[in-house]
Scaffold this active site. Structure first.
Site, PDB file in Angstrom:
ATOM      1  N   ASP A 190      15.612  14.803  19.428  1.00  0.00           N
ATOM      2  CA  ASP A 190      14.778  13.618  19.625  1.00  0.00           C
ATOM      3  C   ASP A 190      14.743  12.755  18.367  1.00  0.00           C
ATOM      4  O   ASP A 190      14.814  11.523  18.434  1.00  0.00           O
ATOM      5  CB  ASP A 190      13.359  14.023  20.014  1.00  0.00           C
ATOM      6  CG  ASP A 190      13.263  14.481  21.461  1.00  0.00           C
ATOM      7  OD1 ASP A 190      14.190  14.190  22.236  1.00  0.00           O
ATOM      8  OD2 ASP A 190      12.257  15.134  21.798  1.00  0.00           O
ATOM      9  N   ARG A 194      17.114  23.982  26.895  1.00  0.00           N
ATOM     10  CA  ARG A 194      16.083  25.007  26.959  1.00  0.00           C
ATOM     11  C   ARG A 194      15.105  24.698  28.075  1.00  0.00           C
ATOM     12  O   ARG A 194      14.519  23.633  28.121  1.00  0.00           O
ATOM     13  CB  ARG A 194      15.336  25.104  25.621  1.00  0.00           C
ATOM     14  CG  ARG A 194      14.273  26.180  25.609  1.00  0.00           C
ATOM     15  CD  ARG A 194      13.744  26.456  24.228  1.00  0.00           C
ATOM     16  NE  ARG A 194      13.036  25.312  23.649  1.00  0.00           N
ATOM     17  CZ  ARG A 194      12.368  25.376  22.504  1.00  0.00           C
ATOM     18  NH1 ARG A 194      12.344  26.492  21.810  1.00  0.00           N
ATOM     19  NH2 ARG A 194      11.743  24.322  22.037  1.00  0.00           N
TER      20      ARG A 194
END
Length: 209
Positions: free
Chosen positions: A203, A104
């Protein structure tokens, strides 16, 4: 929401709560994502078509149920989709796997493709697209666009969390693709993250920032 199945099984919701907790470690998050993917996979494959084949048990012959048609395809939207993929392959080890590399753009929030590899004959198979987060839905829409270009006609989208905005955008672009998720959260924030959400799934899964 039409075309959306929320998997509200108590074990799914319990594990999701632990994953949302910011104190949950990377190792625990990764393990829980694998566990919850098994439960979600169970739901998204609940209505697979069956046929029968003749086998012999230790006691007698029997016509016993077996999956009909060609093997499934799990299409992982990289990189976070691999967290769901691993557990699903534990449940359906014979499934084919497609990888759709999307990231993104943090300025435009648009999806940028960088990799695509898929099995042949997608039109003859059920393709289950997996990505933990359906936020803006830009990546999910682009991934399904690409799979349809390669011939896929029978698709489902499986995610851990969804935002109402993402569901609306996805359903508007692909009304023929049902969505399965563990939760539809409140909204997106100004940065395009799901609120309350669980942060960035990739993450948290890989311990990166």
């Amino acid at each position: 929401m039409q075309g959306v199945t929320v998997v509200d099984h108590p074990l799914v919701q319990h594990k999701l709560t632990i994953m949302r907790d910011k104190e949950t470690s990377t190792a625990s998050f990764r393990r829980l994502l694998r566990e919850i993917s098994l439960l979600l996979c169970y739901e998204v494959t609940r209505d697979l078509e069956l046929t029968t084949r003749r086998i012999e048990t230790p006691l007698q012959p029997i016509d016993s149920p077996t999956l009909e048609g060609k093997k499934l395809v799990f299409a992982s939207v990289l990189r976070a989709g691999n967290g769901l993929l691993d557990g699903m392959l534990d449940l359906v080890p014979a499934a084919r796997v497609a990888h759709v590399g999307m990231y993104r753009d943090h300025e435009t929030l648009e999806a940028v493709e960088y990799f695509f590899k898929a099995p042949s004959n997608l039109g003859d198979r059920l393709v289950i697209v997996v990505d933990p987060m359906l936020a803006t839905a830009n990546s999910a829409i682009a991934a399904v666009d690409k799979l349809k270009e390669r011939g896929a006609t029978n698709l489902r989208f499986l995610c851990l969390l969804a935002a109402p905005e993402g569901v609306e955008n996805f359903r508007k672009s692909h009304p023929d693709v049902p969505v399965y998720t563990a939760s539809i959260d409140e909204c997106l924030n100004e940065k395009g993250y799901i609120v309350p959400g669980l942060g960035d799934a990739g993450d948290r899964m890989y311990g990166t920032k």
